[in-house]
Design a protein around this motif. Structure first.
Motif, PDB file in Angstrom:
ATOM      1  N   UNK A 153       7.445  -2.301   2.346  1.00  0.00           N
ATOM      2  CA  UNK A 153       7.042  -3.398   3.232  1.00  0.00           C
ATOM      3  C   UNK A 153       8.304  -4.079   3.741  1.00  0.00           C
ATOM      4  N   UNK A 154       8.379  -4.286   5.054  1.00  0.00           N
ATOM      5  CA  UNK A 154       9.568  -4.874   5.661  1.00  0.00           C
ATOM      6  C   UNK A 154       9.322  -6.323   6.092  1.00  0.00           C
ATOM      7  N   UNK A 155       8.186  -6.588   6.685  1.00  0.00           N
ATOM      8  CA  UNK A 155       7.885  -7.912   7.215  1.00  0.00           C
ATOM      9  C   UNK A 155       6.482  -8.300   6.838  1.00  0.00           C
ATOM     10  N   UNK A 156       6.195  -9.492   6.499  1.00  0.00           N
ATOM     11  CA  UNK A 156       7.042 -10.678   6.377  1.00  0.00           C
ATOM     12  C   UNK A 156       7.986 -10.567   5.182  1.00  0.00           C
ATOM     13  N   UNK A 157       9.080 -11.301   5.258  1.00  0.00           N
ATOM     14  CA  UNK A 157      10.128 -11.161   4.255  1.00  0.00           C
ATOM     15  C   UNK A 157       9.677 -11.524   2.844  1.00  0.00           C
ATOM     16  N   UNK A 158       8.644 -12.367   2.717  1.00  0.00           N
ATOM     17  CA  UNK A 158       8.157 -12.712   1.381  1.00  0.00           C
ATOM     18  C   UNK A 158       7.616 -11.482   0.660  1.00  0.00           C
ATOM     19  N   UNK A 159       7.135 -10.493   1.420  1.00  0.00           N
ATOM     20  CA  UNK A 159       6.572  -9.279   0.842  1.00  0.00           C
ATOM     21  C   UNK A 159       7.560  -8.110   0.841  1.00  0.00           C
ATOM     22  N   UNK A 160       8.796  -8.345   1.250  1.00  0.00           N
ATOM     23  CA  UNK A 160       9.786  -7.277   1.366  1.00  0.00           C
ATOM     24  C   UNK A 160       9.939  -6.553   0.033  1.00  0.00           C
ATOM     25  N   UNK A 161       9.832  -5.218   0.091  1.00  0.00           N
ATOM     26  CA  UNK A 161      10.036  -4.466  -1.122  1.00  0.00           C
ATOM     27  C   UNK A 161       9.220  -3.184  -1.153  1.00  0.00           C
ATOM     28  N   UNK A 162       9.381  -2.432  -2.236  1.00  0.00           N
ATOM     29  CA  UNK A 162       8.693  -1.134  -2.341  1.00  0.00           C
ATOM     30  C   UNK A 162       7.190  -1.312  -2.517  1.00  0.00           C
ATOM     31  N   UNK A 163       6.488  -0.277  -2.108  1.00  0.00           N
ATOM     32  CA  UNK A 163       5.027  -0.241  -2.242  1.00  0.00           C
ATOM     33  C   UNK A 163       4.681   1.041  -2.955  1.00  0.00           C
ATOM     34  N   UNK A 164       4.414   0.935  -4.236  1.00  0.00           N
ATOM     35  CA  UNK A 164       4.093   2.117  -5.021  1.00  0.00           C
ATOM     36  C   UNK A 164       2.590   2.326  -5.102  1.00  0.00           C
ATOM     37  N   UNK A 165       2.165   3.407  -5.752  1.00  0.00           N
ATOM     38  CA  UNK A 165       0.732   3.625  -5.919  1.00  0.00           C
ATOM     39  C   UNK A 165       0.133   2.566  -6.833  1.00  0.00           C
ATOM     40  N   UNK A 166      -1.066   2.178  -6.538  1.00  0.00           N
ATOM     41  CA  UNK A 166      -1.791   1.210  -7.343  1.00  0.00           C
ATOM     42  C   UNK A 166      -2.951   1.935  -8.004  1.00  0.00           C
ATOM     43  N   UNK A 167      -3.141   1.745  -9.283  1.00  0.00           N
ATOM     44  CA  UNK A 167      -4.268   2.412  -9.935  1.00  0.00           C
ATOM     45  C   UNK A 167      -5.571   2.019  -9.274  1.00  0.00           C
ATOM     46  N   UNK A 168      -6.468   3.002  -9.105  1.00  0.00           N
ATOM     47  CA  UNK A 168      -7.744   2.730  -8.457  1.00  0.00           C
ATOM     48  C   UNK A 168      -8.871   2.677  -9.455  1.00  0.00           C
TER      49      UNK A 168
END
Length: 168
Positions: A153-168
């Protein structure tokens, strides 16, 4: 006449250098976005809370095997089977061979349905199931419609960071 001729020679050389430079940039961007990854923009409520409904900029990759054959929990960009001009973002809930049970329309009733994900397909669903058009509506998605796997995630900066798999 001699100075006019040298002007046009110089101008044509500069134009050729500029044209070659632009062609190189275009080729670099073409190869990068078609084979390695791309940036995208998502908006709407279907992926709340993972993405904000007001809009997010993300990075997606195309180079790994997981971008073509994702695992459960991966967030993918796909070509919509309903409108090929749209590229929604959804989470992979089931992979080939999985038996998925789901409520067909959680806003209006609790009727459930069960499907088996066929070979070469995935079952995708928005994180906010009350407001998402996904495999519950249009069925399983073939691997060929997957455009890439969202990893940052690039924008918004508060959420900046990697996005890994989430258990379903």
């Amino acid at each position: 006449m001699g100075s006019s001729s040298s002007f046009w020679n110089r101008a044509s050389r500069e134009a050729m250098k500029s044209g070659v430079f632009v062609a190189k940039i275009y080729c670099f961007l073409h190869v990068t976005t078609n084979y390695f990854g791309f940036a995208g923009y998502s908006y709407g409520p279907s992926m709340i809370p993972t993405f904000r409904p007001s809009g997010n900029i993300y990075l997606a990759e195309r180079i790994s095997k997981r971008s073509q054959e994702p695992i459960r929990g991966d967030v993918v960009v796909l070509r919509s089977p309903e409108d090929p001009n749209k590229t929604p973002i959804k989470r992979v809930i089931g992979i080939e061979g999985d038996c998925i049970s789901f409520v067909t329309d959680p806003r209006n009733n609790d009727t459930s349905k069960t499907v088996v994900v066929p070979k070469g397909h995935v079952f995708v669903q928005g994180d906010y199931t009350h407001n998402s058009r996904d495999s519950r509506t249009f069925g399983t998605i073939p691997y060929g419609l997957i455009q890439g796997r969202v990893f940052w995630r690039v924008w918004p900066f508060e959420d900046f960071g990697p996005l890994g798999p989430t258990p379903t």
